[in-house]
Write an enzyme that holds these catalytic residues in place. Structure first.
Site, PDB file in Angstrom:
ATOM      1  N   GLY A  80      71.165 -28.134 -16.330  1.00  0.00           N
ATOM      2  CA  GLY A  80      69.719 -28.505 -15.569  1.00  0.00           C
ATOM      3  C   GLY A  80      69.204 -27.421 -13.913  1.00  0.00           C
ATOM      4  O   GLY A  80      68.410 -26.826 -14.562  1.00  0.00           O
ATOM      5  N   HIS A  81      70.801 -27.908 -13.481  1.00  0.00           N
ATOM      6  CA  HIS A  81      70.215 -27.082 -12.494  1.00  0.00           C
ATOM      7  C   HIS A  81      69.752 -25.657 -12.665  1.00  0.00           C
ATOM      8  O   HIS A  81      68.899 -25.251 -11.521  1.00  0.00           O
ATOM      9  CB  HIS A  81      71.474 -27.386 -11.079  1.00  0.00           C
ATOM     10  CG  HIS A  81      71.493 -28.701 -10.622  1.00  0.00           C
ATOM     11  ND1 HIS A  81      73.052 -29.686 -11.394  1.00  0.00           N
ATOM     12  CD2 HIS A  81      70.717 -29.896 -10.153  1.00  0.00           C
ATOM     13  CE1 HIS A  81      72.687 -31.042 -10.177  1.00  0.00           C
ATOM     14  NE2 HIS A  81      72.002 -30.660  -9.688  1.00  0.00           N
TER      15      HIS A  81
END
Ligand code: PAF
Length: 303
Positions: free
Chosen positions: A40-41
């Site tokens: 996600g990051h």
């Protein structure tokens, strides 16, 4: 692998590096994180690399956004791996301050927001968004980014940050990245690593409930209580201790009784000691309904 990533631990060092970047006329993207980086990051860093000339990632486990009895002490710290990941991605600057360069014992200023924090995580984690807003306001001032990137998984956080940025005239455009998921639908989260094997197997039931509710909307269901029942049933089946299941307006974050316009179906619950959250945003109109990302038009006055 590029090895050009700079690292700064103090706001002064960061300011020095970024003054030079600005002199060169480059646009700056900021991806604020608490580390323990996952896909996600990484997707947010990639968004920043695409849209900005110079990408700054901040890594700071912000004590002020953790409540009493929450997981501050055991929050996963994978610093060496995070540094290697960011270096490999081509991040330009990693800002990794310690607590004392962000907060002092004489701090008295609060940043808080009305109404947008009344429901969802704001109701169950008192003070959480004050802590998030304070650190994000500080990071915006320290980095002065043109763009900042947040994940749709923390949709309420993103809406609140966008509101703060508009209300306080931070000249930053907020971009939202779609939630990145495991193959079985579980939203990526640094906290997933707390789950036991059994909990991990049951965790996708939250997403499954939200998908069932989204499908019901697509098939014409508009009654929020029916939609919430679908999510609750799936989470209960998965053994979640439910914190909330809500259907709120995507702009005001106030509960609605009927799903119309842009709405956010959001859920939070615990599996054992691990608190998980997830959501689906839907655009619902007379011509039909479809999943969407929340939209933030207000940056445009700085374009
Ligand atoms: O989403 C997070 O990881 C944090 O809330 C943030 C935005 C980095 C602020 O500490």
């Amino acid at each position: 692998m590029t090895l050009k990533m700079k690292k700064a631990t103090s706001p002064a060092e960061t300011a020095r590096i970024l003054a030079e970047v600005r002199r060169e006329g480059l646009s700056i993207g900021l991806v604020p994180t608490m580390g323990a980086l996952h896909e996600g990051h990484i997707s947010l860093v990639k968004m920043s690399l695409e849209r900005s000339d110079y990408t700054v990632v901040s890594l700071f486990v912000n004590p002020k956004q953790f409540g009493e009895g929450e997981d501050l002490d055991k929050y996963p710290r994978t610093e060496d791996r995070d540094v290697a990941t960011l270096e490999e991605l081509g991040c330009d600057l990693l800002f990794m301050p310690d607590r004392d360069s962000i907060y002092t014992d004489t701090d008295r200023t609060k940043v808080s927001i009305s109404s947008l924090g009344d429901h969802l995580c704001g109701a169950s984690r008192p003070g959480h968004f004050d802590g998030v807003l304070l650190v994000v306001a500080k990071l915006f001032n320290m980095v002065n980014p043109d763009h900042a990137f947040f994940g749709q998984k923390d949709a309420q956080q993103a809406v609140i940050i966008q509101r703060m940025a508009a209300d306080l005239d931070f000249p930053v455009r907020i971009f939202l990245g779609p939630t990145v998921r495991e193959a079985d639908g579980l939203a990526m989260s640094s906290r997933n690593r707390y789950l036991t094997d059994d909990e991990r197997n049951r965790a996708p039931r939250m997403r499954a409930g939200l998908v069932a509710a989204a499908e019901a909307i697509t098939n014409g269901e508009r009654d929020a209580s029916m939609l919430k029942k679908l999510v609750t049933a799936s989470m209960t089946e998965g053994g979640f201790e439910i914190d909330y299941v809500e259907c709120v307006d995507g702009g005001t974050l106030q509960p609605v009784t009927s799903a119309n316009g842009t709405i956010l179906l959001a859920a939070a619950g615990k599996l054992g000691r691990t608190r998980l959250i997830d959501n689906i945003a839907m655009k619902v109109g007379p011509e039909g309904a479809a999943e969407t990302l929340l939209e933030f038009p207000e940056w445009s006055r700085y374009e």
